[in-house]
Design a protein around this motif. Structure first.
Motif, short mmCIF file in Angstrom:
data_model
loop_
_atom_site.label_atom_id
_atom_site.label_comp_id
_atom_site.label_asym_id
_atom_site.label_seq_id
_atom_site.Cartn_x
_atom_site.Cartn_y
_atom_site.Cartn_z
N LYS A 37 0.83 -1.20 0.00
CA LYS A 37 0.00 0.00 0.00
C LYS A 37 0.87 1.26 0.00
CE LYS A 37 -4.45 0.77 2.29
NZ LYS A 37 -5.22 0.45 3.50
N MET A 38 1.95 1.21 0.78
CA MET A 38 2.86 2.37 0.85
C MET A 38 3.56 2.57 -0.49
SD MET A 38 3.20 4.19 3.73
CE MET A 38 4.88 4.51 4.30
N LEU A 39 4.05 1.49 -1.08
CA LEU A 39 4.74 1.60 -2.37
C LEU A 39 3.77 2.16 -3.42
CD1 LEU A 39 7.35 1.03 -3.96
CD2 LEU A 39 6.41 -1.22 -4.52
N ASP A 40 2.55 1.64 -3.44
CA ASP A 40 1.54 2.13 -4.40
C ASP A 40 1.26 3.61 -4.19
OD1 ASP A 40 1.32 -0.29 -5.57
OD2 ASP A 40 -0.63 -0.82 -4.71
N PHE A 41 1.19 4.03 -2.93
CA PHE A 41 0.91 5.42 -2.63
C PHE A 41 2.02 6.33 -3.17
CE2 PHE A 41 1.32 9.20 0.07
CZ PHE A 41 0.03 9.70 0.04
N TYR A 42 3.27 6.00 -2.87
CA TYR A 42 4.37 6.87 -3.29
C TYR A 42 4.56 6.86 -4.81
CZ TYR A 42 5.51 8.14 1.44
OH TYR A 42 5.43 8.68 2.69
N VAL A 43 4.29 5.70 -5.43
CA VAL A 43 4.49 5.59 -6.88
C VAL A 43 3.25 6.08 -7.65
CG1 VAL A 43 4.87 3.98 -8.79
CG2 VAL A 43 6.19 3.74 -6.67
N GLY A 88 18.73 12.36 -6.65
CA GLY A 88 19.50 12.36 -5.41
C GLY A 88 18.68 12.43 -4.14
N GLN A 89 17.38 12.35 -4.22
CA GLN A 89 16.54 12.42 -3.02
C GLN A 89 15.50 11.31 -3.03
OE1 GLN A 89 15.21 16.60 -3.04
NE2 GLN A 89 16.30 16.71 -1.10
N PHE A 90 15.44 10.60 -1.91
CA PHE A 90 14.68 9.35 -1.89
C PHE A 90 13.81 9.20 -0.64
CE2 PHE A 90 18.93 8.95 -3.73
CZ PHE A 90 18.61 8.59 -5.04
N VAL A 91 12.86 8.27 -0.74
CA VAL A 91 12.17 7.74 0.43
C VAL A 91 12.56 6.26 0.49
CG1 VAL A 91 9.95 7.22 1.51
CG2 VAL A 91 10.26 9.37 0.28
N GLU A 92 13.05 5.82 1.64
CA GLU A 92 13.36 4.41 1.82
C GLU A 92 12.14 3.75 2.47
OE1 GLU A 92 18.19 4.51 2.76
OE2 GLU A 92 16.78 3.96 4.32
N LEU A 93 11.64 2.69 1.86
CA LEU A 93 10.49 1.96 2.42
C LEU A 93 10.96 0.60 2.92
CD1 LEU A 93 7.66 2.75 -0.18
CD2 LEU A 93 8.16 3.92 1.98
N LEU A 103 14.82 -3.28 1.88
CA LEU A 103 14.22 -1.97 1.67
C LEU A 103 14.17 -1.61 0.20
CD1 LEU A 103 16.48 0.67 1.18
CD2 LEU A 103 17.27 -0.33 3.30
N THR A 104 13.27 -0.70 -0.12
CA THR A 104 13.12 -0.20 -1.49
C THR A 104 13.43 1.29 -1.53
OG1 THR A 104 11.46 -1.85 -2.02
CG2 THR A 104 11.46 0.14 -3.38
N TYR A 105 14.20 1.69 -2.53
CA TYR A 105 14.49 3.10 -2.73
C TYR A 105 13.47 3.69 -3.69
CZ TYR A 105 18.72 4.64 -0.37
OH TYR A 105 19.61 5.07 0.58
N VAL A 106 12.70 4.65 -3.22
CA VAL A 106 11.75 5.35 -4.06
C VAL A 106 12.32 6.74 -4.33
CG1 VAL A 106 9.41 6.29 -4.19
CG2 VAL A 106 9.80 4.07 -3.10
N GLU A 142 9.93 3.86 -8.35
CA GLU A 142 10.55 2.74 -7.63
C GLU A 142 11.91 2.51 -8.27
OE1 GLU A 142 8.11 -0.74 -7.73
OE2 GLU A 142 9.55 -1.95 -6.61
N LEU A 143 13.01 2.79 -7.54
CA LEU A 143 14.32 2.85 -8.20
C LEU A 143 15.13 1.57 -8.06
CD1 LEU A 143 15.66 5.07 -9.89
CD2 LEU A 143 17.02 5.65 -7.90
N PHE A 144 15.37 1.11 -6.84
CA PHE A 144 16.10 -0.16 -6.66
C PHE A 144 15.79 -0.74 -5.29
CE2 PHE A 144 19.07 3.04 -5.10
CZ PHE A 144 19.61 2.47 -3.96
N HIS A 145 16.17 -2.01 -5.09
CA HIS A 145 15.89 -2.72 -3.84
C HIS A 145 17.19 -3.14 -3.19
CE1 HIS A 145 11.73 -4.20 -5.45
NE2 HIS A 145 12.09 -3.04 -5.97
N LEU A 146 17.19 -3.27 -1.89
CA LEU A 146 18.28 -3.95 -1.18
C LEU A 146 17.66 -5.15 -0.48
CD1 LEU A 146 20.20 -0.94 0.46
CD2 LEU A 146 20.80 -2.18 -1.62
N ASP A 147 18.35 -6.30 -0.58
CA ASP A 147 17.81 -7.53 0.00
C ASP A 147 18.59 -7.94 1.26
OD1 ASP A 147 15.91 -7.75 -1.96
OD2 ASP A 147 17.15 -9.01 -3.26
N ASN A 148 17.91 -8.64 2.12
CA ASN A 148 18.59 -9.29 3.26
C ASN A 148 19.41 -10.46 2.75
OD1 ASN A 148 17.41 -7.72 5.48
ND2 ASN A 148 15.48 -8.65 4.83
N ASP A 149 20.27 -10.98 3.63
CA ASP A 149 21.13 -12.10 3.23
C ASP A 149 20.32 -13.32 2.81
OD1 ASP A 149 23.36 -10.57 3.68
OD2 ASP A 149 23.65 -11.27 5.74
#
Lengths: 154, 153
Positions: B20-26, B54-59, B46-49, B33-40
Motif C-alpha cells: 500500500k505504501m509503495l503504491d501510494f508513493y508511486v 539524489g533524493q529518496f524515500v526508503e520503504l 528496503l526499497t528506494y523510491v 521505484e528505483l532499486f531494492h536492497l535484500d537481506n542475506d
C-alpha cells in the motif's frame, strides 16, 4: 502531470526545544535561517538550512509519547555530506556518539574510519547519530559505486 | 573542521502495509521505484523510491508495534516541493487522496479550489496529506515571498 521537485524539509516536535536547536545549529552546524512566531510572540518554528531549498524545521511543540524509535513508522532521516570522515571527526570532537547503524541496534564505532571504510549494502559510507529527542540521523557519503548514484538519472 | 552538507538525502519509513505504501508513493505521488536492497536470506530489506534526483524515500517492509500517532512522537512531517501547487493538489484529489489544511490530526480537510489557496506564514503555498501509515506529508510551492528563499540569499 504535476510532479514533485524534491524533499524540501523534515520537521520534528520537541520536548527539549532549546537542546534541539543547540544540537542542530551548533553541533550539526546547520545555519539558522529564520524563526516563525505564534501570534503571542513565542517561537513556533526554527528553520535550519541543510542545502539550498532543503531544511530542518524544529517545532516548539511537545509530543506525548516516549518517541521510541521502534514503535513507529518513521525510522530516520539522512543528511548527505561531502566528506564522511571529516563529519565524523567533527561530531566526535563535540562529544557526539557515532554508530554503525541505528543506535538502538548497533554498537558505537570502535574502529578508526580511515582503516574501516566499510561501505553499506548500497556501497555508500554512512554512520548514525541521535538528536536530543532520540531521533535517528544518518550521515552518508556516496561513492562512484553507490546504488543511489548508479541507479539514478537526470 | 567543518561539516559540508550537500543534501537532504532521504527519509526512511517502516511499513505495516508495504504494498500500500509503495503504491501510494508511486501511483498517487508519482515517485519512481528505483532499486531494492535484500537481506542475506534473499528477502526484501528496503526499497528506494526516487522523489527527485539524489533524493529518496526508503520503504522498509517492517512492522512496528505502535499506532504511529503523530502527536505522540517527535517526527512531525516531511515536505515535498512542487512547481505547480494547484495542479498537484488537483491531481491528488483526482487520485482519491484527501488534502488537509495542516497535519491531518489537528486540521480540517482543505476546502475550495487550490488556485485560491492563501500563502502560509512563511510566504509559501502549502497543504498536507497522509500516507497509508499515517505519516504527515506537506506539499509546498515556493513563491517570491517565501522566507525559505528570501532568508537564504
Amino acid at each position: 502531470m504535476a510532479k514533485i521537485n524534491g524533499l524540501t524539509h523534515c520537521s520534528f516536535r520537541t520536548n527539549h526545544f532549546d537542546e534541539m536547536v543547540h544540537f542542530y545549529r551548533d553541533i550539526l552546524e546547520l545555519p539558522h535561517l529564520f524563526t516563525l512566531r505564534n501570534e503571542d510572540g513565542s517561537v513556533w518554528i526554527e528553520y535550519l538550512k541543510i542545502a539550498p531549498r532543503e531544511f530542518i524545521e524544529l517545532f516548539n511543540e511537545r509530543y506525548t509519547g516516549d518517541n521510541n524509535w521502534r514503535n513507529r513508522a518513521h525510522q530516520h532521516i539522512c543528511l548527505m555530506v561531502e566528506d564522511i570522515v571529516e563529519a565524523a571527526r567533527s561530531l566526535e570532537a563535540k562529544g557526539v556518539m557515532i554508530c554503525h547503524g541505528p543506535i538502538m541496534e548497533n554498537p558505537p564505532y570502535r574502529i578508526p574510519y580511515e582503516i574501516d571504510h566499510s561501505r553499506g549494502k548500497c556501497n555508500s559510507y554512512g554512520f548514525f547519530v541521535h538528536d536530543p529527542e532520540g531521533n535517528e540521523i544518518e550521515f552518508m557519503q556516496y561513492t562512484d559505486e553507490s546504488l543511489q548514484v548508479v541507479n539514478d538519472h537526470d | 573542521m567543518a561539516i559540508n552538507y550537500t543534501a537532504l538525502g532521504h527519509v526512511a519509513l517502516r511499513c505495516r502495509d508495504y504494498q500500500k505504501m509503495l503504491d501510494f508513493y508511486v501511483k498517487k505521488l508519482g515517485c519512481e521505484e528505483l532499486f531494492h536492497l535484500d537481506n542475506d536470506d534473499g528477502s526484501l530489506w528496503l526499497t528506494y523510491v526516487r522523489t527527485a534526483k539524489g533524493q529518496f524515500v526508503e520503504l522498509f517492509p517492517e512492522d512496528y508495534p505502535g499506532d504511529n500517532d503523530a502527536l505522540k512522537q517527535s517526527p512531525h512531517h516531511f515536505c515535498f516541493e512542487v512547481d505547480d501547487f494547484a495542479g498537484f493538489v488537483r491531481q491528488l484529489r483526482e487520485r482519491g487522496v484527501t488534502v488537509y489544511d495542516g497535519p491531518a490530526n489537528t486540521h480540517p480537510v482543505m476546502a475550495g479550489e487550490p488556485e485560491d489557496r492563501a500563502r502560509g506564514m512563511c510566504g509559501s503555498l502549502c497543504a498536507f496529506i497522509q500516507d497509508p501509515e499515517g505519516n504527515d506529508i506537506e506539499i509546498m510551492q515556493f513563491t517570491d515571498a517565501s522566507m525559505q528563499l528570501i532568508c537564504d540569499r
